[in-house]
Every structure is written in C-alpha cells, then in structure tokens.
Design an enzyme around this catalytic site. Sequence first.
Site, PDB file in Angstrom:
ATOM      1  N   LYS A 191      25.131  13.904 -39.226  1.00  0.00           N
ATOM      2  CA  LYS A 191      23.729  13.481 -39.264  1.00  0.00           C
ATOM      3  C   LYS A 191      22.876  14.417 -40.081  1.00  0.00           C
ATOM      4  O   LYS A 191      21.700  14.558 -39.830  1.00  0.00           O
ATOM      5  CB  LYS A 191      23.115  13.359 -37.853  1.00  0.00           C
ATOM      6  CG  LYS A 191      23.436  12.051 -37.164  1.00  0.00           C
ATOM      7  CD  LYS A 191      22.433  11.007 -37.532  1.00  0.00           C
ATOM      8  CE  LYS A 191      23.031   9.635 -37.398  1.00  0.00           C
ATOM      9  NZ  LYS A 191      22.459   8.754 -36.510  1.00  0.00           N
ATOM     10  N   ASP A 198      25.637  15.572 -32.283  1.00  0.00           N
ATOM     11  CA  ASP A 198      25.255  15.636 -33.692  1.00  0.00           C
ATOM     12  C   ASP A 198      24.692  16.986 -34.079  1.00  0.00           C
ATOM     13  O   ASP A 198      24.609  17.904 -33.269  1.00  0.00           O
ATOM     14  CB  ASP A 198      24.354  14.467 -34.102  1.00  0.00           C
ATOM     15  CG  ASP A 198      23.085  14.375 -33.293  1.00  0.00           C
ATOM     16  OD1 ASP A 198      22.593  13.255 -33.115  1.00  0.00           O
ATOM     17  OD2 ASP A 198      22.585  15.419 -32.829  1.00  0.00           O
ATOM     18  N   MET A 211      11.443  14.672 -40.105  1.00  0.00           N
ATOM     19  CA  MET A 211      12.237  14.338 -41.297  1.00  0.00           C
ATOM     20  C   MET A 211      11.369  14.232 -42.552  1.00  0.00           C
ATOM     21  O   MET A 211      11.584  13.362 -43.381  1.00  0.00           O
ATOM     22  CB  MET A 211      12.969  12.991 -41.099  1.00  0.00           C
ATOM     23  CG  MET A 211      13.870  12.960 -39.897  1.00  0.00           C
ATOM     24  SD  MET A 211      14.492  11.297 -39.554  1.00  0.00           S
ATOM     25  CE  MET A 211      13.089  10.520 -38.799  1.00  0.00           C
TER      26      MET A 211
END
Length: 491
Positions: A58, A36, A173
């Site tokens: 992703k 990813d 994130m």
Amino acid sequence: MAVGIVHLVGAGPGDPKLITVRGLEALKKADVVIHDRLANPKLLEHAKERAQFIYCGKEASNHALSQDEINAAILKHALEGKRVVRLKGGDPYVFGRGGEEAEACVEAGVPFEIIPGITSGIAAPAYAGIPVTHRNFSSSFAVVTGHACEGNEGIHVDWARISTAVETIVFYMGVRNLPLITKKLLENGRDKNTPVALVRWGTCAVQQTLVGTLDTIVEKVREAKFTSPAIIIVGETVRLHEKLSWYENKPLFGKRVAVLHRGQQAAVEQIEELAGQPVEILLVDTVPASEDTLDTVINQLETSDRMVFSSEEGVGAFFRRIREMGEDIRSFRGGFYAVGRDASEALLNKGLFVETITDNRLNGIWAGEKIIVESEEQGKGSLVHHIREQGAEVIGWTASKKVLSEKGFAILENMIEEQALDYIAFTCPADVHAFVSLPLFKDQGRNLERLKTLCFDEETAALLHQKGVDVDYIVKDGTAVLYSSRLSVIA
Ligand code: SAH
C-alpha cells in the site's frame, strides 16, 4: 467447516501504543494477520507464535497486493474457519478502503466486526501541538483526500464548497498534490496567509513537522524534500504548533540511541517513552555454557545435599540435560533453593518444593555439606564464593555466559564512524566494560565527541565516568536528568 470471523482493526497512527484494547485483543487471537505499510509492524509481535502474516503493501502506486487480491485473501482464510485480522493504519473507515472489505464480507456471508482506530488526521496534528478544533479558532474540521487529481477517476473533491465551509481542513495522501491543493484552496476563497502544517510519520520517533502558509508551503516542502506519509493541516489552529508542541520537545526526540545488549526491554521502553529511537547493537551476547560442566554436576546428584538455582534459564538447562542423559531427578534426595523469583517460579513449575534464599540467611548453615550452585557469577563476592566461605563444598556451574560479540563491535564502530547514532545507552556495568574495549574508543575517542551517553543507574554512570567517558543523562522512572555541561563529578 464453520466459517471464521474477520476483524477490521484500526492499528492507530504509528505509535504502537495507540491501538485500542479491543484491537489488541483481536490481534492476540488472530490466526491470520493481513497488514499494510502504515500499520506499525511492531504490533505484529503481539500475535500468536503460529499466526500467519500477509503483507499487502500500500505504498502509493506500489501495491504488493491489489484490493481485489486483499479481499480474496481475507475471505479465503475466513472461509477456512480462521480468525482473520485485517490490520490497517489509523482507522479502517477513514481512507482505508475498509468499507469495501466489509462489503466483500457481507457478500460472501462472512461475519465481520469493525474495531475503530485513532486516525492519523487527528493524532499526527495532536502530536505536533495542533488541535483540529479550538474554541477560539476553529469550530469545525473536515477530512479530505489529497489524492484527487486529474486522471484519478472516481475521486472528486468539491473545492468550491469545501474550501471555506469549515475552519480546519485535514488532507490525507496529499503531499504529492500539495501544489494543486493550495492552488484550489486559494482559487476558492482561502486567504493566502492561512497557516498550513505538514506532519510526516506523526506519532513516531521520526516525526517531522513543517509549518508555512498557503502561499509559502509548496516552496518549503520542496526545499525540505518533505515526502509522504504526511498529514496536511490547513487553518488557524496551526498557529498553536509552537505553543502546544510537546512530543517534539521530549528529551530524546528524534535521537537514535544504541542499546548494547539483548533483552533490555525496560531500557528500550524508557528510551521510547522519551521519544528516542532505540537501536539494538549487541556488544554483549549471552551464549549457553558448555554441556560438560552440566554433565559433571548431574553425575554428582546422588551425593549432593542441596541444589541452588539463580536463573530460570539455569532450571531449564538443567532439566533438559537430565532428560537428554536419561537420568531421573529422584536420584537427588536433597532440597531445592532459589535466588530470586524467576528461578523460584521455574522450580515450582516442575512440581518441586523450593525455598528462597538470600546471601545473609546463609550464615554457616550449610557447613560441611555438598552444594550444587547455578550462578552466572563465580568469582569473588559471588554467591558461590559466599557459600564456599561458609565451609561448604561447592560445585558451581553457569547456564549461560556473557561474551563480547565481534559482529556487534563492527556494527557499532561503523555506525559511530558514519555518525548514525546520537546516544549510547549503558544499562549495566558489563556494557561499560564492553564499550571501553572497543578499538575505536581506545583510539583517542575519535568521533565520540558528538556522541552522548545515557545511563540507567548511578553505579553504571560512576563506572563510565571512572573510565573517562562523560555521562550526559541518567534516566530514572522515565524522566531524563541532564547532568550539567557533560557531567564531570559523580559522588
Ligand atoms: N486509515 C488511515 C489513513 C490511510 S490513507 C488513517 O485513518 O489514518 C494514508 C494516508 O494517511 C497517508 O498518505 C498519510 O496522509 C496519512 N498517514 C497515515 N499515517 C500517518 C502518520 N503516521 N503520519 C502522517 N500521516 C499519516
């Protein structure tokens, strides 16, 4: 058919050398690699020549493959008997959905192993000089998703408890949600002066660190247009950033360094070691020499006394051509000689007895003989010249020759014009000759003022200086030596 195996491998945070030994082993043996965005693509170079690569994206909200599709791909290849590596950024079990992939394996009866990786939540702060714990400031840390917000079902953060339960909080994130994160922390008891840092692309040459407080960080991030992927660190240890910063202090940190010809692995590694970003712009290209000369050589095998090779490439080209011409090496009765280890190894691999030679062992011994010599240099001072001077008849040939690449020139000029480079690395005298023949260079060094230069040996540095270009650094053994105020004299 026997079922294969799945390895869920942590690729580490970004720096491709931060993968584990075990992770690398699995990668080298894999038939299929499903990778990813956050796993450094450089790692894929370790995979087998014929391995299959599947990219599954992703990037937040732009998944190339959905999680179900990823699981299906993993299982499909494993059930076909293949060794599957699922290569994931950081650690597979830290916000990596590795748990779901392992569950899918269990349900399908596919064997799997987990190879942990260095997670970005610890590594990115470490590369920014921020320890997540410290005897004097922090005895605990938590890793928390910053992805939890209204509308993101299934992810819940207990702000009331987490905000003050630990000293250091590391958010993954979280950039987009930073306003929400700071608001929740403040509402739930964290002091507004608590230091906060964001580390973007941690452990990579493009790493950026931004420091503020719970009160100021949102504004600072907005001003700096700071985007993901970044780790957010909240807590007192952030104060150590300046004192303990090391990666960002490396001599070439964040600098783009042009490397001017192919195969300069050692130079590229040294640049990376100094935290620079090597950019390969090929000014000098190596192309195979014409077959005509090689054919002439092969036609004279029977009457020649000895053959000298000075490159692995030369050995390869010679035997390939022998085969294409339907000739037999046994028509040559003389001895084989090699200059250097590469040529010697290549000849030994052909099952030939080979002697290694050096210039100074030649003295006159081959006088009157006919010698075939493969060598890149044919002019004065070269091996060919030397053997000829000993009184031998020499048939010289070259397996490859260096040519200037027009495309490379155009790209380099463009990048200089656009100020997209910080340094130019000169790895050998040929690089210097190529560079000074750039039209742009001749044009009174326009735009070259801010461009710095880097050499790897004194000889190249001296030549560069002689051509009127200042030498800024000479890199030796991974340490850059700064030549004071744009070096002007090299003895
Ligand atoms: N499994 C990964 C995390 C995946 S979640 C790990 O253990 O590191 C994706 C988040 O990880 C990104 O949004 C970002 O917050 C963080 N991240 C991953 N690589 C990063 C890097 N090199 N620098 C900063 N943050 C990174």
